[in-house]
Enzyme design. Structure first.
Site, PDB file in Angstrom:
ATOM      1  N   TYR A   1      -1.778   0.682  -0.677  1.00  7.00           N
ATOM      2  CA  TYR A   1      -0.553   0.208  -1.333  1.00  7.00           C
ATOM      3  C   TYR A   1      -0.531   0.778  -2.739  1.00  7.00           C
ATOM      4  O   TYR A   1      -1.237   0.298  -3.625  1.00  7.00           O
ATOM      5  CB  TYR A   1      -0.560  -1.318  -1.340  1.00  7.00           C
ATOM      6  CG  TYR A   1       0.637  -1.996  -1.966  1.00  7.00           C
ATOM      7  CD1 TYR A   1       1.811  -1.307  -2.280  1.00  7.00           C
ATOM      8  CD2 TYR A   1       0.590  -3.363  -2.238  1.00  7.00           C
ATOM      9  CE1 TYR A   1       2.896  -1.954  -2.841  1.00  7.00           C
ATOM     10  CE2 TYR A   1       1.681  -4.024  -2.799  1.00  7.00           C
ATOM     11  CZ  TYR A   1       2.825  -3.315  -3.098  1.00  7.00           C
ATOM     12  OH  TYR A   1       3.911  -3.962  -3.665  1.00  7.00           O
TER      13      TYR A   1
ATOM     14  N   LYS B   1       1.690   2.395   1.874  1.00  9.46           N
ATOM     15  CA  LYS B   1       2.962   1.942   1.310  1.00  9.46           C
ATOM     16  C   LYS B   1       3.069   2.623  -0.050  1.00  9.46           C
ATOM     17  O   LYS B   1       2.331   2.291  -0.976  1.00  9.46           O
ATOM     18  CB  LYS B   1       2.994   0.422   1.163  1.00  9.46           C
ATOM     19  CG  LYS B   1       4.281  -0.092   0.508  1.00  9.46           C
ATOM     20  CD  LYS B   1       4.277  -1.605   0.308  1.00  9.46           C
ATOM     21  CE  LYS B   1       5.556  -2.057  -0.392  1.00  9.46           C
ATOM     22  NZ  LYS B   1       5.577  -3.530  -0.626  1.00  9.46           N
TER      23      LYS B   1
END
Length: 296
Positions: free
Chosen positions: A132, A160
């Site tokens: 992330y 992400k």
């Protein structure tokens, strides 16, 4: 494995307590819109402001509502790598699709330090790990070269990515790339990305799902039409601290209360009016996507 639209679920509150009934209802609502999965305990879920008992409560509610139908990731973040690994061991009791893990925040490790961090995180579980990259919250960015090197770990399989400038460098690599920026979803897909984990998908989720489906089918003009229609709302959702704007709209729709946990405060009256106007502007926007295409 990680593609389509994933929703980083808000945590509804009622009189300061986690509203598990509202949380379950949200899961069922979004499943009906064709989303691919959920994230529990993400930034949008105000996870940093929840006690550990509340985090367990959220996970139990989401796991119960999802059952075997829809996968969910668990967000796990901390300053100390050892704390992240310990949390993961506690979360293994839930049948999640894996873990969404940001860099250690505040300490700003080097790229070598980030590699060390994620290698230890990956070794703490057999389940998938999704990187992330959200530098505005953690103070450090995962460089594309570092992300690609980490893909050599067999269970680090996706990222992400909130830095749109990284999409090109990650293109054609081994990682599934999911946009973490609502306004950059189309750009992510254009660079070979597989979807997005997007706070804005709480609102008109079918439009986000259709956008991805149109792009996959080569209907780029239709995908761009939806991206352009969603852009004004996407810009407003981060005009004040997330997830207050998302919760304000969901509250106006009668789905949850607008309560946030301080120091995140409810949105200003001015922003609330603009959010309502932006949602009204989307009322006549149609997905124009056959059900079988949306389900791809």
């Amino acid at each position: 494995m990680f593609s389509g639209i994933w929703i980083p679920l808000v945590t509804p509150f009622h009189h300061g307590q986690v509203d598990t009934a509202a949380l379950r209802q949200l899961v069922r609502h979004y499943e009906g819109a064709g989303v691919s999965g959920f994230v529990a305990l993400g930034t949008t879920g105000e996870a940093a402001l929840l006690s550990q008992i509340e985090r367990y409560t959220v996970l139990e509610a989401i796991a119960d509502a999802c059952g075997e139908r829809t996968p969910f990731l668990i967000g796990v973040g901390a300053t100390d790598t050892r704390d992240v690994c310990a949390q993961i061991r506690h979360y293994e009791r839930w049948n999640s699709a894996g873990y969404l893990v940001p860099p250690p925040y505040y300490v700003c490790p080097s790229q070598a330090g980030l590699h060390w961090h994620y290698a230890h995180v990956a070794a703490s579980t057999a389940r998938p790990v999704v990187l992330y990259n959200v530098p505005k919250r953690t103070g450090v960015s995962i460089a594309p070269d570092t992300a690609l090197a980490l893909a050599e770990q067999p269970n680090i399989i996706a990222i992400k990515e909130c830095v749109a400038e990284h999409f090109g460098a990650l293109q054609d690599g081994p990682l599934d790339v999911l946009s973490g920026d609502d306004s950059a979803l189309l750009d992510c897909l254009a660079h070979g990305g597989t979807g997005g984990i997007l706070a804005g998908a709480h609102l008109r989720p079918e439009l986000f799902v259709a956008l991805v489906a149109h792009h996959r089918a080569g209907r780029i003009d239709e995908a761009r039409r939806l991206a352009d229609a969603l852009a004004p709302l996407a810009a407003l959702l981060f005009a004040e601290p997330n997830p207050a704007p998302v919760k304000a709209v969901l509250s106006a729709e009668g789905r949850i209360g607008a309560d946030t946990r301080a120091p995140i405060l409810p949105v200003s009256e001015s922003l609330h009016r603009r959010l309502v106007a932006a949602m009204h502007a989307l009322e006549n926007v149609k997905a124009d996507c056959p059900p079988q295409l949306a389900a791809m």
